[in-house]
Design an enzyme around this catalytic site. Structure first.
Site, short mmCIF file in Angstrom:
data_model
loop_
_atom_site.label_atom_id
_atom_site.label_comp_id
_atom_site.label_asym_id
_atom_site.label_seq_id
_atom_site.Cartn_x
_atom_site.Cartn_y
_atom_site.Cartn_z
N ALA A 109 0.75 -1.18 0.03
CA ALA A 109 -0.05 0.13 -0.04
C ALA A 109 0.88 1.10 -0.03
O ALA A 109 2.09 1.17 0.03
CB ALA A 109 -0.84 -0.06 1.06
N HIS A 110 0.16 2.45 -0.11
CA HIS A 110 0.92 3.62 -0.10
C HIS A 110 1.80 4.01 1.10
O HIS A 110 1.21 3.53 2.31
CB HIS A 110 -0.14 4.95 -0.43
CG HIS A 110 -1.26 5.14 0.58
ND1 HIS A 110 -2.02 6.00 0.27
CD2 HIS A 110 -1.30 4.42 1.82
CE1 HIS A 110 -2.87 5.77 1.56
NE2 HIS A 110 -2.72 4.92 2.12
#
Length: 352
Positions: A254-255
């Site tokens: 994920a980011h």
């Protein structure tokens, strides 16, 4: 992977004399200076033109039955291996095997063919280094930089201002998002998406409001990314994958995740946003790590572990929920299997 060996060649491959292997890879050759090898095979499938390896002493019995022309072994098994035929002795047979497969692949796989396929679309504002190969229907947008000797497979998209390092290979259908970077000698398998938007939304009374993801993805040198893995761009700063990281298939990063150098993650693992994973960690298949955590260097997570809090001490951890130090979790899991019996015993005691 099997602890014996993996077949990689074929009997049609040009044979290689064992002294040539020693010259290229090192090791001590016991006998067999006149033997030529045409394939790499498991001990139980090897024939008279095969080379195999034995890394685990549990499989020592197979030395007596294998037909392999040569077996790669550790010093402790040198005498037993030499008694049945040629052997290459090395401190780490598994590592030697890995290097042998690389050397073998370099000899047998089709060589890169520098040039841009006529069906590819390459912006005049992109920069391609020397010896770059761009496959059919690939797209390289304005401002993108592709380093010397890189290979861009069919149907790949390298978006604007993205960077592909020297010698890196993108297999067919890889997407490298705008502004994202991957270093030298990387391998990115088919279906990988690097730089899709991170999952960021602000709730409101009218629904969710998208948070634009303004960062990118920065990937170091010697990184391998398995098929259909996704690495999201950062919300403000970059998602970072350091040198030497190995990611298996179907992984979600994920980011703003940061993964330290030489960490390896097995298939179907997932890491939520803004988590920092240290160097030299191993993450088992289907492990899940929630967001905004810190995992120190040298942590090893068993398959299907769910990590819900930071890990501040190196070591092995496991357990679907809750996770804990691995030895403790195994004891608790063993006890859990007896829970019904223990409950019935307690009920019987209470009745008395």
């Amino acid at each position: 992977m099997s602890p014996t060996a993996v077949a990689l060649g074929s009997s049609q491959t040009a044979a290689v004399a064992l002294p040539q292997l020693i010259a290229a890879l090192g090791g001590d050759l016991l006998g067999g200076s006149d033997i030529a090898i045409a394939r790499i095979a498991p001990l139980d499938e090897a024939d008279e033109v095969s080379i195999s390896f034995l890394a685990n002493p549990r499989y020592q019995a197979q030395l007596a039955t294998t037909r392999a022309a040569c077996v790669i072994v550790a010093p402790a098994l040198a005498e037993a291996a030499a008694a049945r035929g040629a052997a290459i002795v090395t401190p780490d047979p598994y590592l030697y095997f890995a290097r042998l497969t690389q050397w073998w692949a370099a000899r047998t796989r089709p060589a890169a063919q520098p040039g841009v396929h006529p069906s590819a679309v390459v912006s005049a504002e992109a920069r391609l280094g020397r010896g770059v190969e761009v496959g059919p229907l690939a797209v390289i947008e304005a401002g993108a930089v592709v380093g010397d000797g890189a290979r861009i497979g069919a149907h790949c998209v390298v978006e604007r201002d993205a960077v592909v390092g020297a010698g890196t290979r993108l297999a067919p259908r890889v997407v490298l998002g705008h502004g994202c970077r991957i270093g030298a000698r990387g391998i990115v398998h088919s279906g990988v998406v690097i730089g899709a938007d991170g999952f960021g939304f602000a709730p409101s009374r009218d629904g969710y409001v998208k948070i634009e993801q303004l960062g990118a993805v920065t990937i170091g040198d010697d990184v391998e990314i398995g098929a259909n893995t996704c690495i999201d761009r950062g919300a403000l700063s970059d998602t970072v994958i350091e040198d030497g990281v190995k990611l298996d298939n179907l992984i979600q990063i994920a980011h703003n995740v940061h993964i330290g150098r030489n960490t390896a993650m097995a298939g179907c693992a997932a890491v939520a946003g803004s988590t920092k994973i240290g160097a030299n960690c191993t993450i088992g298949g289907a492990a899940n790590i929630v967001g905004h955590l810190t995992i120190v260097d040298g942590v090893h997570l068993a398959a299907a572990t769910t990590v819900t809090s930071s890990i501040t001490e190196p070591g092995a951890y496991g357990g679907p929920y809750p996770f804990e130090e691995n030895a403790s979790w195994r004891k608790n899991a063993a006890t859990l299997r007896q829970l019904h019996t223990l409950r019935e015993r307690v009920r019987a005691l209470e009745k008395k």
